[in-house]
Motif scaffolding. Structure first.
Motif, PDB file in Angstrom:
ATOM      1  N   LYS A  44      47.837 -53.355 -96.789  1.00 61.03           N
ATOM      2  CA  LYS A  44      46.232 -53.461 -97.205  1.00 61.03           C
ATOM      3  C   LYS A  44      46.177 -52.663 -97.604  1.00 61.03           C
ATOM      4  O   LYS A  44      44.658 -52.772 -98.492  1.00 61.03           O
ATOM      5  N   ALA A  45      46.176 -51.703 -97.627  1.00 59.59           N
ATOM      6  CA  ALA A  45      46.100 -50.167 -98.532  1.00 59.59           C
ATOM      7  C   ALA A  45      46.303 -50.349-100.334  1.00 59.59           C
ATOM      8  O   ALA A  45      45.768 -50.132-101.065  1.00 59.59           O
ATOM      9  N   PHE A  46      47.285 -50.833 -99.954  1.00 59.15           N
ATOM     10  CA  PHE A  46      48.120 -51.184-101.273  1.00 59.15           C
ATOM     11  C   PHE A  46      47.352 -52.684-102.265  1.00 59.15           C
ATOM     12  O   PHE A  46      47.662 -52.314-103.097  1.00 59.15           O
ATOM     13  N   PHE A  47      46.906 -53.398-101.079  1.00 55.60           N
ATOM     14  CA  PHE A  47      46.500 -54.515-101.919  1.00 55.60           C
ATOM     15  C   PHE A  47      44.835 -54.933-102.491  1.00 55.60           C
ATOM     16  O   PHE A  47      44.848 -54.580-103.791  1.00 55.60           O
ATOM     17  N   ALA A  48      43.722 -53.555-101.466  1.00 57.81           N
ATOM     18  CA  ALA A  48      43.100 -52.928-101.548  1.00 57.81           C
ATOM     19  C   ALA A  48      43.132 -52.137-103.295  1.00 57.81           C
ATOM     20  O   ALA A  48      41.676 -52.114-103.801  1.00 57.81           O
ATOM     21  N   TYR A  49      44.008 -51.351-103.326  1.00 63.54           N
ATOM     22  CA  TYR A  49      44.283 -51.133-104.374  1.00 63.54           C
ATOM     23  C   TYR A  49      44.357 -51.506-106.557  1.00 63.54           C
ATOM     24  O   TYR A  49      43.377 -51.533-107.106  1.00 63.54           O
ATOM     25  N   LEU A  50      45.631 -52.394-105.861  1.00 67.57           N
ATOM     26  CA  LEU A  50      45.621 -54.231-106.920  1.00 67.57           C
ATOM     27  C   LEU A  50      44.411 -54.211-106.833  1.00 67.57           C
ATOM     28  O   LEU A  50      43.714 -54.884-108.663  1.00 67.57           O
ATOM     29  N   TYR A  51      42.919 -54.687-106.012  1.00 70.33           N
ATOM     30  CA  TYR A  51      42.243 -55.906-106.628  1.00 70.33           C
ATOM     31  C   TYR A  51      41.449 -54.158-106.508  1.00 70.33           C
ATOM     32  O   TYR A  51      40.915 -55.462-108.165  1.00 70.33           O
ATOM     33  N   ASP A  52      40.838 -53.354-106.920  1.00 72.99           N
ATOM     34  CA  ASP A  52      40.300 -52.527-107.423  1.00 72.99           C
ATOM     35  C   ASP A  52      40.184 -52.158-108.690  1.00 72.99           C
ATOM     36  O   ASP A  52      39.733 -52.112-109.762  1.00 72.99           O
ATOM     37  N   GLU A  53      41.489 -51.995-109.092  1.00 69.26           N
ATOM     38  CA  GLU A  53      41.780 -51.857-110.002  1.00 69.26           C
ATOM     39  C   GLU A  53      42.425 -53.100-111.608  1.00 69.26           C
ATOM     40  O   GLU A  53      42.898 -52.948-111.972  1.00 69.26           O
ATOM     41  N   GLU A  54      41.995 -54.603-110.317  1.00 71.41           N
ATOM     42  CA  GLU A  54      41.603 -55.652-111.240  1.00 71.41           C
ATOM     43  C   GLU A  54      43.182 -56.141-111.510  1.00 71.41           C
ATOM     44  O   GLU A  54      42.963 -56.635-112.914  1.00 71.41           O
ATOM     45  N   ILE A  55      43.863 -55.701-111.019  1.00 71.81           N
ATOM     46  CA  ILE A  55      45.899 -55.889-111.441  1.00 71.81           C
ATOM     47  C   ILE A  55      45.319 -57.475-110.935  1.00 71.81           C
ATOM     48  O   ILE A  55      46.389 -58.457-110.870  1.00 71.81           O
ATOM     49  N   MET A  56      44.662 -57.509-109.395  1.00 71.60           N
ATOM     50  CA  MET A  56      44.776 -58.555-108.910  1.00 71.60           C
ATOM     51  C   MET A  56      43.518 -58.953-108.805  1.00 71.60           C
ATOM     52  O   MET A  56      42.223 -59.223-108.835  1.00 71.60           O
ATOM     53  N   LYS A  57      43.461 -60.755-109.313  1.00 69.69           N
ATOM     54  CA  LYS A  57      41.923 -61.346-109.047  1.00 69.69           C
ATOM     55  C   LYS A  57      41.193 -61.424-107.495  1.00 69.69           C
ATOM     56  O   LYS A  57      40.271 -61.481-107.503  1.00 69.69           O
ATOM     57  N   SER A  58      42.373 -61.286-106.674  1.00 66.32           N
ATOM     58  CA  SER A  58      42.045 -61.590-105.177  1.00 66.32           C
ATOM     59  C   SER A  58      42.580 -60.565-104.068  1.00 66.32           C
ATOM     60  O   SER A  58      43.904 -60.452-104.682  1.00 66.32           O
ATOM     61  N   ASN A  59      42.149 -60.081-102.473  1.00 65.54           N
ATOM     62  CA  ASN A  59      43.300 -59.542-101.993  1.00 65.54           C
ATOM     63  C   ASN A  59      43.725 -60.305-101.193  1.00 65.54           C
ATOM     64  O   ASN A  59      43.200 -60.551 -99.926  1.00 65.54           O
ATOM     65  N   PRO A  60      45.140 -60.719-101.800  1.00 60.67           N
ATOM     66  CA  PRO A  60      45.507 -61.239-100.089  1.00 60.67           C
ATOM     67  C   PRO A  60      46.164 -60.941 -98.951  1.00 60.67           C
ATOM     68  O   PRO A  60      45.720 -60.581 -97.400  1.00 60.67           O
ATOM     69  N   SER A  61      46.067 -59.623 -98.767  1.00 61.67           N
ATOM     70  CA  SER A  61      45.496 -58.915 -97.769  1.00 61.67           C
ATOM     71  C   SER A  61      43.834 -58.444 -96.779  1.00 61.67           C
ATOM     72  O   SER A  61      44.572 -58.662 -95.510  1.00 61.67           O
ATOM     73  N   VAL A  62      43.410 -59.586 -96.970  1.00 62.35           N
ATOM     74  CA  VAL A  62      42.055 -58.925 -95.803  1.00 62.35           C
ATOM     75  C   VAL A  62      41.915 -59.988 -95.304  1.00 62.35           C
ATOM     76  O   VAL A  62      42.313 -61.162 -95.542  1.00 62.35           O
ATOM     77  N   GLY A  63      41.619 -59.860 -94.559  1.00 63.07           N
ATOM     78  CA  GLY A  63      42.113 -60.550 -92.477  1.00 63.07           C
ATOM     79  C   GLY A  63      43.297 -60.240 -92.230  1.00 63.07           C
ATOM     80  O   GLY A  63      43.694 -61.094 -91.039  1.00 63.07           O
ATOM     81  N   LEU A  64      44.628 -59.475 -93.049  1.00 68.81           N
ATOM     82  CA  LEU A  64      45.554 -58.985 -92.136  1.00 68.81           C
ATOM     83  C   LEU A  64      45.246 -58.441 -90.727  1.00 68.81           C
ATOM     84  O   LEU A  64      44.916 -57.501 -90.729  1.00 68.81           O
ATOM     85  N   LYS A  65      46.476 -58.922 -89.318  1.00 67.28           N
ATOM     86  CA  LYS A  65      45.814 -58.749 -89.199  1.00 67.28           C
ATOM     87  C   LYS A  65      47.112 -58.123 -88.210  1.00 67.28           C
ATOM     88  O   LYS A  65      48.047 -57.719 -87.995  1.00 67.28           O
ATOM     89  N   ALA A  66      47.008 -56.595 -87.887  1.00 71.78           N
ATOM     90  CA  ALA A  66      48.001 -55.564 -87.092  1.00 71.78           C
ATOM     91  C   ALA A  66      48.198 -56.139 -85.485  1.00 71.78           C
ATOM     92  O   ALA A  66      47.353 -56.057 -84.969  1.00 71.78           O
ATOM     93  N   PRO A  67      49.175 -55.755 -84.949  1.00 70.84           N
ATOM     94  CA  PRO A  67      49.570 -56.495 -84.064  1.00 70.84           C
ATOM     95  C   PRO A  67      48.726 -55.526 -82.402  1.00 70.84           C
ATOM     96  O   PRO A  67      48.373 -54.307 -82.468  1.00 70.84           O
ATOM     97  N   LYS A  68      48.034 -55.249 -81.585  1.00 65.82           N
ATOM     98  CA  LYS A  68      48.011 -54.551 -80.956  1.00 65.82           C
ATOM     99  C   LYS A  68      48.707 -53.551 -80.308  1.00 65.82           C
ATOM    100  O   LYS A  68      49.192 -54.234 -79.677  1.00 65.82           O
ATOM    101  N   ILE A  69      47.994 -52.788 -80.028  1.00 64.08           N
ATOM    102  CA  ILE A  69      49.131 -51.354 -79.605  1.00 64.08           C
ATOM    103  C   ILE A  69      48.706 -51.546 -78.409  1.00 64.08           C
ATOM    104  O   ILE A  69      46.921 -50.124 -78.361  1.00 64.08           O
ATOM    105  N   ILE A  70      49.582 -51.060 -77.147  1.00 65.69           N
ATOM    106  CA  ILE A  70      48.646 -51.088 -75.875  1.00 65.69           C
ATOM    107  C   ILE A  70      49.414 -48.853 -75.313  1.00 65.69           C
ATOM    108  O   ILE A  70      50.569 -48.567 -75.797  1.00 65.69           O
ATOM    109  N   LYS A  71      48.963 -48.587 -75.715  1.00 64.70           N
ATOM    110  CA  LYS A  71      48.840 -47.319 -74.869  1.00 64.70           C
ATOM    111  C   LYS A  71      49.324 -46.300 -73.559  1.00 64.70           C
ATOM    112  O   LYS A  71      49.153 -47.419 -73.299  1.00 64.70           O
ATOM    113  N   LYS A  72      51.004 -46.054 -74.334  1.00 62.83           N
ATOM    114  CA  LYS A  72      51.205 -45.816 -72.615  1.00 62.83           C
ATOM    115  C   LYS A  72      51.080 -44.126 -72.432  1.00 62.83           C
ATOM    116  O   LYS A  72      50.459 -43.587 -73.518  1.00 62.83           O
ATOM    117  N   VAL A  73      51.080 -43.767 -71.347  1.00 60.75           N
ATOM    118  CA  VAL A  73      50.775 -43.263 -70.296  1.00 60.75           C
ATOM    119  C   VAL A  73      52.244 -42.027 -71.237  1.00 60.75           C
ATOM    120  O   VAL A  73      53.130 -42.320 -70.929  1.00 60.75           O
TER     121      VAL A  73
END
Length: 295
Positions: free
Chosen positions: A78-107
């Motif tokens: 997500k950070a990389f493709f946001a950078y590519l979009y900001d630098e106008e290397i890409m016309k759109s950001n394909p990582s928008v809405g990409l979700k990470a799996p929920k991390i269950i906090k363990k003791v």
């Protein structure tokens, strides 16, 4: 491909002041991602779609990667493709809405007090190395400091007279007290061990040098603590963070308030510290049983 990744990492470093560990992780994650897609040019990057990204995340899950690893990969992408979009290397950001799996906090895994005692007794010889190892283990358990803070500690960071240590992270510092056992081990090490380890590097300000007189590595200390853990008969997974968790859990079990523990650990958010207030915590159960009218 490596050039664009390097430019991205440099941007992270200069604009967001990221740590070297974060930069190494991002670089590794992105390199593996592009190897998976078999992409090697900017033109090919422009054709990457959200479907490609989701396919890679599914691939990581299919091959058994931990949710924490997958979540870090999602953050890297997500950070990389946001950078590519900001630098106008890409016309759109394909990582928008990409979700990470929920991390269950363990003791976290913690040691019992008797296990800690057994561990701290292992470096019992009077050699410079074992005096150093004893002082490091005692100080780690006495303060709950991070392993990086421990191995980068300087002589001026330790106040023996007032029994406190100054811990430095990347953006701030904090003062953590330590007790008589840690002080005793530090005094013995500084008096009888440190100068022998320093050798010709006698002007060094490092508190805990390696056996060549230079800075100790994280890997070196991990090997050290695992060796002593094995000698102590500790069969559970043992890392430097285990002592940090044990430090915090033992404080809470004996009545320390979470705010104080948060400050000693250097947590920016108290929700991170709240993991030590678990239903399995003996002290918490005892307080509840005594104080709650319906207990």
């Amino acid at each position: 491909m490596q050039n664009i990744i390097e430019e991205f990492i440099l941007q992270l470093h200069t604009k967001k002041d990221t740590s070297s560990n974060t930069e190494i992780s991002y670089k590794r994650d992105l390199t593996k991602f592009f190897e998976y897609l078999n992409i090697g040019s900017i033109e090919e990057i422009k054709n990457i779609t959200k479907h490609d990204l989701e396919g890679y995340i599914k691939h990581l899950s299919d091959i058994g990667r931990a949710t924490t690893t997958i979540s870090r990969n999602v953050a890297s992408i997500k950070a990389f493709f946001a950078y590519l979009y900001d630098e106008e290397i890409m016309k759109s950001n394909p990582s928008v809405g990409l979700k990470a799996p929920k991390i269950i906090k363990k003791v976290p895994e913690i040691l019992t007090v008797s296990q800690v005692d057994a561990l701290l007794e292992q470096p019992s010889k009077n050699s410079p190395k074992e005096l150093r190892d004893k002082a490091m283990l005692e100080l780690l358990y006495a303060t709950g400091m991070r392993v990086t803070e421990l191995i980068t500690l300087k002589m001026d960071d330790v106040n023996l007279a007032q029994e406190y240590v100054v811990c430095h992270d990347r953006k701030k510092e904090r003062i953590v007290p330590f007790g008589s056992d840690a002080k005793k081990a530090l005094v013995r090490y500084i008096t009888d061990g440190r100068e022998y380890l320093l050798g010709d590097n006698e002007d060094s300000v490092i508190m805990f040098p390696n056996c060549q007189g230079g800075a100790m590595s994280r890997q070196g200390f991990w090997k050290l603590i695992k060796t002593y853990g094995k000698k102590a008969g500790i069969e559970t997974e043992l890392t430097p963070h285990t002592l940090r968790h044990s430090f915090a859990s033992h404080l809470v079990e004996n009545g320390a308030d979470l705010k104080s523990v948060q400050e000693m650990l250097g947590h920016s958010d108290i929700s991170t510290t709240q993991i030590y207030m678990t239903s399995g915590n003996k002290r918490v159960r005892e307080v509840y049983a005594k104080a709650h009218p319906k207990a």
